[in-house]
Design an enzyme around this catalytic site. Structure first.
Site, PDB file in Angstrom:
ATOM      1  N   ASP A 114       0.795  -1.228   0.000  1.00 12.62           N
ATOM      2  CA  ASP A 114       0.000   0.000   0.000  1.00 12.62           C
ATOM      3  C   ASP A 114       0.828   1.280   0.000  1.00 12.62           C
ATOM      4  O   ASP A 114       0.374   2.332   0.419  1.00 12.62           O
ATOM      5  CB  ASP A 114      -0.905  -0.008   1.235  1.00 12.62           C
ATOM      6  CG  ASP A 114      -0.127  -0.389   2.483  1.00 12.62           C
ATOM      7  OD1 ASP A 114       1.097  -0.129   2.512  1.00 12.62           O
ATOM      8  OD2 ASP A 114      -0.718  -0.946   3.426  1.00 12.62           O
ATOM      9  N   GLU A 136      -0.672  -8.981  -1.142  1.00  9.43           N
ATOM     10  CA  GLU A 136      -1.175  -8.415   0.121  1.00  9.43           C
ATOM     11  C   GLU A 136      -2.406  -7.533  -0.153  1.00  9.43           C
ATOM     12  O   GLU A 136      -2.548  -6.417   0.344  1.00  9.43           O
ATOM     13  CB  GLU A 136      -0.094  -7.613   0.850  1.00  9.43           C
ATOM     14  CG  GLU A 136      -0.381  -7.350   2.319  1.00  9.43           C
ATOM     15  CD  GLU A 136       0.711  -6.522   2.987  1.00  9.43           C
ATOM     16  OE1 GLU A 136       1.700  -7.122   3.438  1.00  9.43           O
ATOM     17  OE2 GLU A 136       0.584  -5.281   3.047  1.00  9.43           O
ATOM     18  N   GLU A 150      -1.733   5.090   3.251  1.00  6.55           N
ATOM     19  CA  GLU A 150      -1.779   3.696   2.792  1.00  6.55           C
ATOM     20  C   GLU A 150      -3.190   3.166   2.569  1.00  6.55           C
ATOM     21  O   GLU A 150      -3.430   2.393   1.642  1.00  6.55           O
ATOM     22  CB  GLU A 150      -1.040   2.786   3.789  1.00  6.55           C
ATOM     23  CG  GLU A 150       0.478   2.951   3.787  1.00  6.55           C
ATOM     24  CD  GLU A 150       0.977   4.062   4.694  1.00  6.55           C
ATOM     25  OE1 GLU A 150       0.148   4.817   5.251  1.00  6.55           O
ATOM     26  OE2 GLU A 150       2.204   4.188   4.843  1.00  6.55           O
ATOM     27  N   HIS A 227       7.171   4.518  12.861  1.00  3.04           N
ATOM     28  CA  HIS A 227       7.510   5.348  11.697  1.00  3.04           C
ATOM     29  C   HIS A 227       6.287   5.858  10.954  1.00  3.04           C
ATOM     30  O   HIS A 227       6.420   6.513   9.918  1.00  3.04           O
ATOM     31  CB  HIS A 227       8.364   4.536  10.718  1.00  3.04           C
ATOM     32  CG  HIS A 227       7.612   3.425  10.053  1.00  3.04           C
ATOM     33  ND1 HIS A 227       7.021   3.558   8.821  1.00  3.04           N
ATOM     34  CD2 HIS A 227       7.321   2.177  10.461  1.00  3.04           C
ATOM     35  CE1 HIS A 227       6.418   2.427   8.495  1.00  3.04           C
ATOM     36  NE2 HIS A 227       6.574   1.575   9.482  1.00  3.04           N
ATOM     37  N   ARG A 229       3.328   7.845   9.389  1.00  2.77           N
ATOM     38  CA  ARG A 229       3.120   9.271   9.128  1.00  2.77           C
ATOM     39  C   ARG A 229       2.069   9.874  10.060  1.00  2.77           C
ATOM     40  O   ARG A 229       2.212  10.983  10.540  1.00  2.77           O
ATOM     41  CB  ARG A 229       2.657   9.397   7.680  1.00  2.77           C
ATOM     42  CG  ARG A 229       2.747  10.742   7.050  1.00  2.77           C
ATOM     43  CD  ARG A 229       2.373  10.619   5.589  1.00  2.77           C
ATOM     44  NE  ARG A 229       3.522  10.321   4.753  1.00  2.77           N
ATOM     45  CZ  ARG A 229       4.264  11.249   4.153  1.00  2.77           C
ATOM     46  NH1 ARG A 229       3.953  12.517   4.277  1.00  2.77           N
ATOM     47  NH2 ARG A 229       5.298  10.931   3.432  1.00  2.77           N
ATOM     48  N   HIS A 260      13.957   4.716  12.620  1.00  3.10           N
ATOM     49  CA  HIS A 260      13.654   4.951  11.201  1.00  3.10           C
ATOM     50  C   HIS A 260      14.344   6.246  10.771  1.00  3.10           C
ATOM     51  O   HIS A 260      14.304   7.241  11.509  1.00  3.10           O
ATOM     52  CB  HIS A 260      12.134   5.073  11.055  1.00  3.10           C
ATOM     53  CG  HIS A 260      11.639   4.907   9.653  1.00  3.10           C
ATOM     54  ND1 HIS A 260      11.686   5.923   8.737  1.00  3.10           N
ATOM     55  CD2 HIS A 260      11.091   3.845   9.024  1.00  3.10           C
ATOM     56  CE1 HIS A 260      11.173   5.485   7.596  1.00  3.10           C
ATOM     57  NE2 HIS A 260      10.806   4.223   7.739  1.00  3.10           N
TER      58      HIS A 260
HETATM   59  N1  UDP Z   1      12.602  -4.528   9.935  1.00  6.80           N
HETATM   60  C1  UDP Z   1      13.957  -4.754   9.779  1.00  6.80           C
HETATM   61  N2  UDP Z   1      14.848  -3.925  10.417  1.00  6.80           N
HETATM   62  C2  UDP Z   1      14.453  -2.904  11.218  1.00  6.80           C
HETATM   63  C3  UDP Z   1      13.065  -2.681  11.381  1.00  6.80           C
HETATM   64  C4  UDP Z   1      12.167  -3.509  10.715  1.00  6.80           C
HETATM   65  O1  UDP Z   1      14.352  -5.675   9.084  1.00  6.80           O
HETATM   66  O2  UDP Z   1      15.305  -2.198  11.760  1.00  6.80           O
HETATM   67  C5  UDP Z   1      11.661  -5.375   9.172  1.00  6.80           C
HETATM   68  C6  UDP Z   1      10.567  -6.045   9.968  1.00  6.80           C
HETATM   69  O3  UDP Z   1      10.961  -7.325  10.366  1.00  6.80           O
HETATM   70  C7  UDP Z   1       9.420  -6.092   8.983  1.00  6.80           C
HETATM   71  C8  UDP Z   1       9.637  -4.877   8.122  1.00  6.80           C
HETATM   72  O4  UDP Z   1      10.986  -4.496   8.279  1.00  6.80           O
HETATM   73  O5  UDP Z   1       9.492  -7.217   8.141  1.00  6.80           O
HETATM   74  C9  UDP Z   1       8.718  -3.762   8.556  1.00  6.80           C
HETATM   75  O6  UDP Z   1       9.058  -2.602   7.931  1.00  6.80           O
HETATM   76  P1  UDP Z   1       8.395  -1.223   8.321  1.00  6.80           P
HETATM   77  O7  UDP Z   1       8.045  -1.229   9.764  1.00  6.80           O
HETATM   78  O8  UDP Z   1       9.313  -0.181   7.790  1.00  6.80           O
HETATM   79  O9  UDP Z   1       7.113  -1.141   7.407  1.00  6.80           O
HETATM   80  P2  UDP Z   1       5.621  -1.643   7.571  1.00  6.80           P
HETATM   81  O10 UDP Z   1       5.650  -3.110   7.827  1.00  6.80           O
HETATM   82  O11 UDP Z   1       4.980  -0.860   8.668  1.00  6.80           O
HETATM   83  O12 UDP Z   1       4.997  -1.335   6.255  1.00  6.80           O
END
Ligand code: UDP
Length: 402
Positions: A114, A136, A150, A227, A229, A260
């Site tokens: 998204d 997804e 998103e 992280h 927004r 982040h």
């Molecule tokens: N993740 C990682 N290193 C980090 C933080 C998160 O590998 O320092 C991985 C986590 O295991 C997950 C993904 O990144 O698979 C999540 O990313 P993020 O939180 O940026 O995005 P969201 O899932 O909220 O879209």
């Protein structure tokens, strides 16, 4: 394509004549790469020609990941800029991708999730009349402003996609409720579980993280990621202060926070949590290190989507630092709890679960409601069938995928 960087040489596979149809896979952020990597590998295993495009929407988070995911990028759109708006990202991804679509003429575009890259990829495909597969598909929070942008991005992508790869039955029902035809929806699971299982088999923990885990042995380790927004500003400030005070008052608790790189997170994290005892502000971690820390955690506090999908496989309790979630399956499995939007609830939930650890101790590894580790194979099987059908139909001069 003067403004598009080609980061890898034409691969041998590109000139191999018996490669089948061409699938362009687009991502721009860390979670998209994690979730699409198993699909890219499966496509190649099944002899599809792949064109891997990165928008680099989150360049600094993404680039270090690609090597560990064993993914080469064919085209890097290089759209990353400081403090860019979603409109900026969307328009630049669309115009740069359009040139690649004209050149490569893929049979299918695959997007995930998204992000604004996802939306831009789907729209660019639509304008070129190239079918789009959405990995997804069907997540819905029910609130267009959270997660922002998103929730709108994924709704629009659902209007465009020809194939919707839903992780769960609930996601399928969400799509049906928006009149997406049932024959275009495939419940495949989420390939994040494939990626995580693969990574856990070959966990390659860095010496720094191994040392940190050793050093904090015996402490209750809190893992924080934030992280989103919609949390920027006062919500994030309040949450970080609550976490700081919680750790300050409890010598047996420590906090790991891979920060982040977004300036809206980085600055405030340093200001509120910097130079505190037992609080470790870390650079973004590679996937192995992050999973190792997750596995060692006493409790996770996060607003991440991917972390909600991973926690059940690791049996780790998770407080979801958001007012709603599009992943109620994790809550139903007993692994996660939603903090909601009442101001004192993070503090209250931390304190309650510290003094009475019934829930924390009850959380065990469960069958992951988001997937079983074989999602990529299911997704690619559908692609094979559909593209073969399209090919047959084209030969019969009656092909129609839209
Ligand atoms: N993740 C990682 N290193 C980090 C933080 C998160 O590998 O320092 C991985 C986590 O295991 C997950 C993904 O990144 O698979 C999540 O990313 P993020 O939180 O940026 O995005 P969201 O899932 O909220 O879209």
């Amino acid at each position: 394509m003067h403004d598009t960087v080609i980061t890898s040489k034409e691969k041998n596979y590109r000139s191999t004549v018996d490669w089948r149809m061409k699938v362009l896979v687009l991502f721009g952020t860390r979670p998209e790469a994690i979730k699409l990597a198993p699909v890219i590998h499966e496509l190649r295993k099944k002899f599809f020609q792949t064109v891997v495009v990165s928008s680099s929407q989150h360049k600094h988070l993404l680039t270090p990941f690609l090597a560990s995911l064993e993914i080469d990028v064919d085209f890097d759109l290089g759209v990353m800029k400081r403090n860019q708006s979603p409109s900026d990202v969307c328009s630049r991804v669309m115009s740069k991708l359009d040139k690649i679509l004209a050149l490569e003429k893929p049979d299918l575009i695959l997007v995930q999730g998204d992000t604004t890259t996802t939306l831009a990829g789907a729209l660019a495909g639509f304008y070129r009349k190239i079918p789009v597969g959405h990995v997804e598909a069907g997540l819905r929070s029910g609130n267009l402003m959270s997660p922002y942008p998103e929730e709108m991005n994924r709704r629009v992508v659902s209007q465009i996609a020809s194939f919707h790869f839903a992780a769960t039955e609930k996601n399928r029902r969400n799509l049906l409720a928006e009149d997406v035809p049932s024959e275009k929806i495939f419940v495949t699971g989420n390939p994040v579980v494939d990626a995580m299982k693969h990574m856990l088999k070959n966990l390659d923990v860095s010496p720094e993280i191994a040392e940190l885990i050793k050093k904090t042995e015996g402490k209750k380790r809190l893992l924080l990621t934030t992280h989103r927004r919609e949390s920027f500003g006062s919500t994030m400030t309040t949450n970080l202060k609550v976490l700081r005070d919680f750790v300050d008052k409890r010598p047996n608790v420590c906090l790991f926070f891979p920060v982040h790189p977004n300036p809206n997170v980085k600055g405030i994290a340093k200001e509120i949590l910097g130079k505190r005892e037992r609080i470790y502000l870390l650079d973004p971690l590679d996937y192995s290190d992050f999973l190792a820390i997750m596995r060692s955690a006493w409790l996770i506090v996060s607003d991440s989507g991917g972390v909600q999908e991973e926690a059940p496989s690791l049996g780790k309790p998770l407080l979801v630092m958001r007012e709603n979630t599009e992943r109620p399956e994790a809550i139903r499995s007993g692994v996660s709890k939603l903090i909601g939007n009442s101001p004192g609830s993070l503090k209250q939930m931390l304190e309650e679960n510290y003094s009475v650890e019934t829930w924390i101790k009850s959380v065990k590894e469960v069958a992951n409601p988001f997937g079983d580790g074989r999602s990529a194979a299911r997704i690619v099987r559908v692609i094979e069938e559909k593209l073969a059908a399209k090919d047959r139909a084209a030969k019969a001069d009656q092909g129609k995928l839209f």
